[in-house]
Design a protein around this motif. Structure first.
Motif, PDB file in Angstrom:
ATOM      1  N   ILE A 153       0.861  -1.187   0.000  1.00 15.14           N
ATOM      2  CA  ILE A 153       0.000   0.000   0.000  1.00 15.14           C
ATOM      3  C   ILE A 153       0.898   1.237   0.000  1.00 15.14           C
ATOM      4  CG2 ILE A 153      -1.669   1.356   1.307  1.00 15.14           C
ATOM      5  CD1 ILE A 153      -2.772  -1.272   2.438  1.00 15.14           C
ATOM      6  N   GLN A 154       0.675   2.115  -0.976  1.00 17.81           N
ATOM      7  CA  GLN A 154       1.502   3.321  -1.073  1.00 17.81           C
ATOM      8  C   GLN A 154       0.945   4.443  -0.213  1.00 17.81           C
ATOM      9  OE1 GLN A 154       1.204   3.617  -5.327  1.00 17.81           O
ATOM     10  NE2 GLN A 154       3.293   2.864  -5.593  1.00 17.81           N
ATOM     11  N   LYS A 155      -0.373   4.685  -0.357  1.00 14.41           N
ATOM     12  CA  LYS A 155      -0.961   5.744   0.460  1.00 14.41           C
ATOM     13  C   LYS A 155      -2.431   5.462   0.725  1.00 14.41           C
ATOM     14  CE  LYS A 155      -2.143   8.920  -3.281  1.00 14.41           C
ATOM     15  NZ  LYS A 155      -2.054  10.264  -3.790  1.00 14.41           N
TER      16      LYS A 155
ATOM     17  N   SER B   7     -14.763   8.072   4.367  1.00 13.80           N
ATOM     18  CA  SER B   7     -14.388   7.285   3.195  1.00 13.80           C
ATOM     19  C   SER B   7     -12.877   7.094   3.205  1.00 13.80           C
ATOM     20  CB  SER B   7     -14.837   7.958   1.904  1.00 13.80           C
ATOM     21  OG  SER B   7     -14.188   9.193   1.742  1.00 13.80           O
ATOM     22  N   ILE B   8     -12.447   5.940   2.734  1.00  7.56           N
ATOM     23  CA  ILE B   8     -11.018   5.627   2.665  1.00  7.56           C
ATOM     24  C   ILE B   8     -10.699   5.218   1.232  1.00  7.56           C
ATOM     25  CG2 ILE B   8      -9.146   4.148   3.488  1.00  7.56           C
ATOM     26  CD1 ILE B   8     -10.700   3.706   6.062  1.00  7.56           C
ATOM     27  N   THR B   9      -9.658   5.836   0.684  1.00  6.62           N
ATOM     28  CA  THR B   9      -9.153   5.465  -0.629  1.00  6.62           C
ATOM     29  C   THR B   9      -7.736   4.946  -0.429  1.00  6.62           C
ATOM     30  OG1 THR B   9     -10.431   7.283  -1.586  1.00  6.62           O
ATOM     31  CG2 THR B   9      -8.748   6.285  -2.986  1.00  6.62           C
ATOM     32  N   VAL B  10      -7.491   3.722  -0.859  1.00 11.71           N
ATOM     33  CA  VAL B  10      -6.170   3.109  -0.698  1.00 11.71           C
ATOM     34  C   VAL B  10      -5.569   2.871  -2.081  1.00 11.71           C
ATOM     35  CG1 VAL B  10      -4.989   1.003   0.027  1.00 11.71           C
ATOM     36  CG2 VAL B  10      -6.696   2.018   1.508  1.00 11.71           C
TER      37      VAL B  10
ATOM     38  N   GLN C 257      -3.651  -0.183  -8.859  1.00  5.73           N
ATOM     39  CA  GLN C 257      -5.016  -0.410  -8.360  1.00  5.73           C
ATOM     40  C   GLN C 257      -5.375   0.616  -7.286  1.00  5.73           C
ATOM     41  OE1 GLN C 257      -6.467  -3.542  -9.494  1.00  5.73           O
ATOM     42  NE2 GLN C 257      -8.435  -2.893  -8.733  1.00  5.73           N
ATOM     43  N   THR C 258      -6.653   0.986  -7.242  1.00  7.05           N
ATOM     44  CA  THR C 258      -7.146   1.871  -6.186  1.00  7.05           C
ATOM     45  C   THR C 258      -8.413   1.260  -5.605  1.00  7.05           C
ATOM     46  OG1 THR C 258      -6.298   3.776  -7.406  1.00  7.05           O
ATOM     47  CG2 THR C 258      -7.874   4.239  -5.672  1.00  7.05           C
ATOM     48  N   PHE C 259      -8.503   1.281  -4.284  1.00  8.38           N
ATOM     49  CA  PHE C 259      -9.680   0.738  -3.592  1.00  8.38           C
ATOM     50  C   PHE C 259     -10.376   1.863  -2.852  1.00  8.38           C
ATOM     51  CE2 PHE C 259      -6.560  -2.668  -3.892  1.00  8.38           C
ATOM     52  CZ  PHE C 259      -7.318  -3.656  -4.497  1.00  8.38           C
ATOM     53  N   TYR C 260     -11.720   1.806  -2.807  1.00  8.86           N
ATOM     54  CA  TYR C 260     -12.494   2.872  -2.177  1.00  8.86           C
ATOM     55  C   TYR C 260     -13.610   2.277  -1.320  1.00  8.86           C
ATOM     56  CZ  TYR C 260     -15.490   6.974  -1.734  1.00  8.86           C
ATOM     57  OH  TYR C 260     -16.246   8.011  -1.228  1.00  8.86           O
TER      58      TYR C 260
ATOM     59  N   GLN D   3     -15.859   0.506  10.393  1.00  5.72           N
ATOM     60  CA  GLN D   3     -16.545  -0.217   9.322  1.00  5.72           C
ATOM     61  C   GLN D   3     -15.799  -0.101   7.996  1.00  5.72           C
ATOM     62  OE1 GLN D   3     -20.742   0.582   9.038  1.00  5.72           O
ATOM     63  NE2 GLN D   3     -21.085   0.178  11.206  1.00  5.72           N
ATOM     64  N   CYS D   4     -15.254   1.094   7.713  1.00  5.10           N
ATOM     65  CA  CYS D   4     -14.476   1.290   6.488  1.00  5.10           C
ATOM     66  C   CYS D   4     -13.247   0.384   6.471  1.00  5.10           C
ATOM     67  CB  CYS D   4     -14.021   2.741   6.355  1.00  5.10           C
ATOM     68  SG  CYS D   4     -15.291   3.875   5.789  1.00  5.10           S
ATOM     69  N   VAL D   5     -12.531   0.342   7.586  1.00  6.11           N
ATOM     70  CA  VAL D   5     -11.318  -0.472   7.666  1.00  6.11           C
ATOM     71  C   VAL D   5     -11.672  -1.950   7.481  1.00  6.11           C
ATOM     72  CG1 VAL D   5      -9.496  -1.270   9.227  1.00  6.11           C
ATOM     73  CG2 VAL D   5      -9.953   1.173   8.995  1.00  6.11           C
ATOM     74  N   ASP D   6     -12.763  -2.403   8.104  1.00  3.04           N
ATOM     75  CA  ASP D   6     -13.186  -3.799   7.947  1.00  3.04           C
ATOM     76  C   ASP D   6     -13.503  -4.118   6.483  1.00  3.04           C
ATOM     77  OD1 ASP D   6     -12.844  -4.173  10.643  1.00  3.04           O
ATOM     78  OD2 ASP D   6     -14.982  -4.071  11.140  1.00  3.04           O
ATOM     79  N   SER D   7     -14.241  -3.229   5.829  1.00  7.73           N
ATOM     80  CA  SER D   7     -14.592  -3.438   4.418  1.00  7.73           C
ATOM     81  C   SER D   7     -13.346  -3.418   3.536  1.00  7.73           C
ATOM     82  CB  SER D   7     -15.551  -2.342   3.936  1.00  7.73           C
ATOM     83  OG  SER D   7     -16.763  -2.431   4.613  1.00  7.73           O
ATOM     84  N   MET D   8     -12.426  -2.513   3.851  1.00  7.02           N
ATOM     85  CA  MET D   8     -11.196  -2.399   3.061  1.00  7.02           C
ATOM     86  C   MET D   8     -10.355  -3.669   3.205  1.00  7.02           C
ATOM     87  SD  MET D   8      -9.591  -0.523   0.926  1.00  7.02           S
ATOM     88  CE  MET D   8     -10.254   1.125   1.042  1.00  7.02           C
TER      89      MET D   8
END
Length: 99
Positions: A34-36, A55-58, A63-66, A80-85
């Motif tokens: 993971i870069q950022k 919201s979290i964008t990784v 690739q980018t995940f949101y 909840q965001c961290v769990d989903s990510m």
């Protein structure tokens, strides 16, 4: 991993920022490259329940995940965001290792 926190229309407390950094840093255990990670916090329609949106964008190479969640508190939204990510990153890692 670089973690960027952005609070829109309000100032996040140091305590909240520390909580977010601690939680988001754990994502690196799921996927090391993971870069950022960018975290956005918003208060939607003040004075109503379920008005804290996070919201979290990784970003990983190529690739980018949101993820976005709305809850009563920012801490709950971030959890909840961290769990989903973690689920998304795990699927990505499994897909990649099967190739």
């Amino acid at each position: 991993m670089e973690i960027k926190i952005q609070s829109i229309h309000f100032d996040a407390t140091d305590q909240l920022e520390a909580f977010i950094e601690k939680k988001v840093a754990k994502l690196e255990k799921s996927l090391e490259e993971i870069q950022k990670a960018e975290v956005q916090l918003k208060v939607v329609k003040p004075a109503t329940a379920l008005n804290k949106e996070a919201s979290i964008t990784v970003s990983v190479p190529g690739q980018t995940f949101y993820v976005e969640k709305t809850c009563d508190t920012f801490e709950e939204s971030i959890d909840q965001c961290v769990d989903s990510m973690k689920v998304q990153l795990k699927k990505f890692k499994e897909k990649r290792s099967n190739r």
